[in-house]
Enzyme design. Sequence first.
Site, PDB file in Angstrom:
ATOM      1  N   GLY A 275      -5.879 -21.794  16.558  1.00  0.00           N
ATOM      2  CA  GLY A 275      -6.331 -21.748  17.953  1.00  0.00           C
ATOM      3  C   GLY A 275      -6.818 -20.368  18.356  1.00  0.00           C
TER       4      GLY A 275
ATOM      5  NE  ARG B  35       0.545 -19.215  11.916  1.00  0.00           N
ATOM      6  CZ  ARG B  35       0.487 -20.091  12.903  1.00  0.00           C
ATOM      7  NH1 ARG B  35       1.564 -20.775  13.239  1.00  0.00           N
ATOM      8  NH2 ARG B  35      -0.640 -20.271  13.566  1.00  0.00           N
TER       9      ARG B  35
ATOM     10  CE  LYS C 293     -10.097 -34.291  19.629  1.00  0.00           C
ATOM     11  NZ  LYS C 293      -9.318 -34.492  20.823  1.00  0.00           N
TER      12      LYS C 293
ATOM     13  N   GLY D 232      -6.930 -23.946  11.571  1.00  0.00           N
ATOM     14  CA  GLY D 232      -5.570 -24.235  11.103  1.00  0.00           C
ATOM     15  C   GLY D 232      -5.563 -25.265   9.987  1.00  0.00           C
TER      16      GLY D 232
END
Length: 399
Positions: free
Chosen positions: A379, A38, A205, A356
Amino acid sequence: MDINKKTIRDVEVTDKKVLVRVDFNVPIKDGIIQDDNRIIQALPTIKYLIDNNAKIILCSHLGKVKTEEDKATKSLAPVAKRLAELLNQDVVFIDQTRGEKLETAIDNLNPGEVLMFENTRFEDVDGKKESGCDQELADYWASLVDMVVIDAFGTAHRAHASNVGISNASDIAVSGFLIEKEIDFLNNALTNPNHPFVAIVGGAKVSDKIAVIKQLLTKADYVLIGGGMAYTFLKAQGYNIGDSICELDKLDVANEILSLGKDKIILPIDVKLNNQFANDGDIKVVSYDQIPDGYQGLDIGDQTIELFAKYIKNAKTIVWNGPMGVFEFSNFAKGTNSVCEAIKDNPEAISIIGGGDSAAAAISLGYQDQFSHISTGGGASLEFLEGKDLPGISCLDNK
Ligand code: ADP
Ligand code: MG
């Protein structure tokens, strides 16, 4: 959300005090930065401002700060140090988020100098001012400068005082080069992809990824599904999945996605099992319809690796979100590693990682340079791919 927005190229920055909202929310362990992607991705904007003799004030959040005690491990000081190394120039670090010390330091900045102030979420201890987008706080930060640059793609799915707030508070607010690049890659993949367009979705998930899978099914030619979520799809089709991770309340959605996807969805044909959730144990590879009780699937098997690689090597556009297995255990990293290998073997394709953990996996496995773009926002990229509005970008509409 208007995707063609003004950038720092469109405004006069020389001699101006420019507040840049970056996303320096990086993993830090014992004071050491674990992944500086980042920071590296923010450099083009910062260097442009240095080269154009702006006075640069950087701000970012880092982790969650709920109590005074949290502040001890959530300082941006290590990030300022790393940034100074990367820029090869001093970065003035102010250990405050407001007050005279910060104001004086900003006033004393010379053109081309860089200042960074403390974690914006230090303001959360006193009533969630940053995360709750307190406008008074935002007005204060904006009052210290001549203009605002928003370049925190990783925070774009959140409305914070330090992105939406300062943008609203400032007459001049534009995007930086990172946001421009992220939107370019993601938007092109969705609206103008070269075909075959192959999406790879994994992770723990299915509930996190329902919307993105549905959206990708309308754009991609194939959606390869691996990771923990694959077992919910297998279970939905009536197969035994042993102790594999599964969301029983999502079986209906899984079936709905399977009928929506029909020939597009490619599920694992074999899986790598263990008799416990650990790196070691009784490890074996079986066909997808032969999972015994007492075992759980922690990675895709070799035949699936080969099958997925075939699709990936033929693709012209690849979007990847979610690892193929529990890559944190070295015995179950092969599926994720092999996706990286297949992408590496297809350098002609536009390849984008939007998750991520998948980004962290690809970087930790050494594939940082093999992708066209590794998104800095897990996200945010997920929400963009779902087709949602990102408040931290749409705040720049009409500016
Ligand atoms: P991303 O951040 O890339 O979108 P997710 O957060 O959805 O990815 O999922 C990442 C997590 O999924 C990893 O921590 C990984 O260990 C876990 N995972 C992948 N495959 C399995 C599996 N078969 N069983 C349990 N967890 C899994
Ligand atoms: Mg994740």
